[in-house]
Design an enzyme around this catalytic site. Sequence first.
Site, mmCIF file in Angstrom:
data_model
loop_
_atom_site.group_PDB
_atom_site.id
_atom_site.type_symbol
_atom_site.label_atom_id
_atom_site.label_comp_id
_atom_site.label_asym_id
_atom_site.label_seq_id
_atom_site.Cartn_x
_atom_site.Cartn_y
_atom_site.Cartn_z
ATOM 1 N N ASP A 60 7.559 20.027 17.616
ATOM 2 C CA ASP A 60 7.498 21.326 18.278
ATOM 3 C C ASP A 60 7.816 21.147 19.764
ATOM 4 O O ASP A 60 7.106 21.634 20.632
ATOM 5 C CB ASP A 60 6.113 21.960 18.082
ATOM 6 C CG ASP A 60 6.018 23.372 18.658
ATOM 7 O OD1 ASP A 60 7.070 23.991 18.896
ATOM 8 O OD2 ASP A 60 4.891 23.850 18.888
ATOM 9 N N HIS A 103 -4.282 23.432 20.627
ATOM 10 C CA HIS A 103 -4.100 22.610 19.441
ATOM 11 C C HIS A 103 -3.617 21.221 19.857
ATOM 12 O O HIS A 103 -3.298 20.990 21.031
ATOM 13 C CB HIS A 103 -3.072 23.253 18.495
ATOM 14 C CG HIS A 103 -1.732 23.484 19.141
ATOM 15 N ND1 HIS A 103 -1.305 24.722 19.554
ATOM 16 C CD2 HIS A 103 -0.736 22.628 19.477
ATOM 17 C CE1 HIS A 103 -0.108 24.619 20.095
ATOM 18 N NE2 HIS A 103 0.263 23.350 20.059
ATOM 19 N N ASP A 169 -5.824 23.498 15.216
ATOM 20 C CA ASP A 169 -6.491 24.147 16.346
ATOM 21 C C ASP A 169 -7.694 23.332 16.816
ATOM 22 O O ASP A 169 -8.457 22.799 16.004
ATOM 23 C CB ASP A 169 -6.991 25.538 15.942
ATOM 24 C CG ASP A 169 -5.866 26.532 15.748
ATOM 25 O OD1 ASP A 169 -4.717 26.203 16.071
ATOM 26 O OD2 ASP A 169 -6.147 27.644 15.260
ATOM 27 N N ARG A 197 -0.053 24.871 33.408
ATOM 28 C CA ARG A 197 0.213 26.061 32.607
ATOM 29 C C ARG A 197 -0.611 25.937 31.335
ATOM 30 O O ARG A 197 -0.484 24.974 30.584
ATOM 31 C CB ARG A 197 1.683 26.177 32.239
ATOM 32 C CG ARG A 197 1.959 27.352 31.287
ATOM 33 C CD ARG A 197 3.388 27.324 30.786
ATOM 34 N NE ARG A 197 3.653 28.373 29.813
ATOM 35 C CZ ARG A 197 3.586 28.225 28.481
ATOM 36 N NH1 ARG A 197 3.229 27.065 27.958
ATOM 37 N NH2 ARG A 197 3.878 29.228 27.678
ATOM 38 N N ASP A 199 -1.068 26.744 27.895
ATOM 39 C CA ASP A 199 -0.331 27.235 26.744
ATOM 40 C C ASP A 199 -1.267 28.025 25.834
ATOM 41 O O ASP A 199 -2.409 27.621 25.587
ATOM 42 C CB ASP A 199 0.264 26.042 25.991
ATOM 43 C CG ASP A 199 1.094 26.447 24.805
ATOM 44 O OD1 ASP A 199 2.081 27.178 24.995
ATOM 45 O OD2 ASP A 199 0.755 26.046 23.671
ATOM 46 N N GLU A 239 -0.586 31.552 29.800
ATOM 47 C CA GLU A 239 0.270 32.283 28.865
ATOM 48 C C GLU A 239 -0.624 33.275 28.123
ATOM 49 O O GLU A 239 -1.364 32.902 27.217
ATOM 50 C CB GLU A 239 0.941 31.329 27.878
ATOM 51 C CG GLU A 239 1.879 32.047 26.924
ATOM 52 C CD GLU A 239 2.399 31.159 25.807
ATOM 53 O OE1 GLU A 239 3.471 31.474 25.268
ATOM 54 O OE2 GLU A 239 1.733 30.168 25.452
ATOM 55 N N HIS A 304 11.521 29.737 27.095
ATOM 56 C CA HIS A 304 11.932 28.772 26.074
ATOM 57 C C HIS A 304 11.587 29.234 24.660
ATOM 58 O O HIS A 304 11.870 28.520 23.694
ATOM 59 C CB HIS A 304 11.274 27.419 26.348
ATOM 60 C CG HIS A 304 9.778 27.481 26.416
ATOM 61 N ND1 HIS A 304 9.117 28.222 27.374
ATOM 62 C CD2 HIS A 304 8.812 26.908 25.669
ATOM 63 C CE1 HIS A 304 7.817 28.104 27.197
ATOM 64 N NE2 HIS A 304 7.602 27.321 26.167
ATOM 65 N N ASP A 305 10.978 30.405 24.531
ATOM 66 C CA ASP A 305 10.623 30.962 23.231
ATOM 67 C C ASP A 305 11.511 32.170 22.934
ATOM 68 O O ASP A 305 12.474 32.436 23.641
ATOM 69 C CB ASP A 305 9.148 31.360 23.215
ATOM 70 C CG ASP A 305 8.224 30.148 23.304
ATOM 71 O OD1 ASP A 305 8.607 29.079 22.791
ATOM 72 O OD2 ASP A 305 7.141 30.268 23.901
#
Length: 546
Positions: A60, A103, A169, A197, A199, A239, A304-305
């Site tokens: 990922d 996670h 998670d 950041r 996430d 985020e 980036h998403d």
Amino acid sequence: MKSDWYKNAIIYQVDTGYFMDSNGDGIGDLGGVVKHLDYIRGIGATAIWLTPFYLTPFRDHGYDVQDHLQVDPRFGDLADMVFMLEQAEELGLHVIIELILQHTSREHIWFQEARKDRSSPYRDYYIWADEPPEHDEPPMFPGVENSVWSWDDRAQQFYRHMFYHHEPDLNLACPALIKEIERIIVFWLRLGVSGFRLDAASHMVKQAGQGEIKKGFPLLNHLRDFVGLRKPDTILLGEVDVPPEQYRDYFGDNDRLHMLLSFTLNKHMFLAFARKDARPLAKAIEEIPQPPLRACLANWLRNHDELDLGELSQAEQKEVIAAFGPAPDMYIYQRGLRRRLAPMFNNDTQRLAMAYAVLFSLPGTPIVRYGDEIGMGENLALSERNAVRTPMQWSGENNAGFSAAAAEKLIAPVINRGPNRYRLVNVNKSQIEDRSLLHLVSKMARTRLGCKEIGSGRWKMIHTQSPSILAIRYDSDGDALLMVTNLSDKKARVTIDQPDLMMLTELLGDQEYAASGTITTPCKFPVNGYGYRWFTLSKIPHSSAR
């Protein structure tokens, strides 16, 4: 006095594996980032947001962390990271790194130990169930994952995963886990990072509250206190994809997040772009509460998403999709578009510059994704969000100047076909073209750095007689700015009627307009189609009565 450097910053997002390969193995690395720090600083950025570089299986893009304290060999080693931080500091660049706490990877030692037996001290680091609850949230990636629960044979239990099944998670209500997180934060603070950041911050909060968001906010208070006591200038950038009426919960009273990524503005910005009508964005800005004194929003055009359209109505989503992603393979996760900015705007430099003018005029700190400043495109042949994750196009040379490796060894193929191919769109070519997107964005960025009123002041939407015009005024300690952008391709005549008489002095425009000073009200001036004009405002001295 504590520094609020982040409120007047311009952040450049660097995707570590795709930015620059310094050792010829086909993968971008920290050495490659160092090589181009001067480029980043030169375009006006004052901070870097570095995507994950931690040890990872890379299923990922590094968000599946295997060890938060190790640099993955793909990207270099710890010495490379320290050197990058030192070089960035010399250039005046702050470095923000990812703090991925929602996670981990299944390969993380915590999870491997947790699954061995129920008495393991690591078992409570994750969320387990003998039987999954009958009702739970849907997975973040519908069509890819069917559930947020998966069975683990070794553990003989189900484990929860909001994202991919290989990313279990974390149980952020576990005190022992919080101690581990503190160790991670201290480690990177000591090495010199300027911020983190967070996430999936809204999911983090919910997990910390064991399903109840309100009970999870003390985690943000704790993280803010923890970094503030050790390095007061450190920021937490969250985020947080929630309705704007919940923003205050995440900011707290200057004691939770410093910055919040405003998905609301991003979604309504693209609705406004699709309609060529500023009103949807203006309305969204008016509905956002002013952040506390030491907090601000963070804004972007593309990240980036996927471009998440979830907050818009079904009819509004259809408008955006029709305008910017009409082909079926451009749509993903039943909620958004997997496209880069330039092809969404048909590579129209004038319209792209307009979009950046909107970005830089919004309340908050602008974020520019690597490659968008030159007009890079996407590769829809790649799966899921990988379409917008391709090597940076530095030059027209082999592999776009990204790597000396053979093409088949690259982390992803370079874009070598179509209007966004690297021989047509690259940094070297952009630097020698006076009206390139790169030059226009750089000029905006450098001008924006001088607009202190945006970071320190209060904003107010200015309503004009033209629906295509976005006009925002900022006031701070007697100084004022007026930022005007035309979202339509048609020239507009702007009328602004403010109660206090003002002189307008032009800071920036899409072209050189006629003299901008005025002593009349209402004030009237033209703006080209897809044009923009930024002004400083000053009070007009009244002549004494005779």
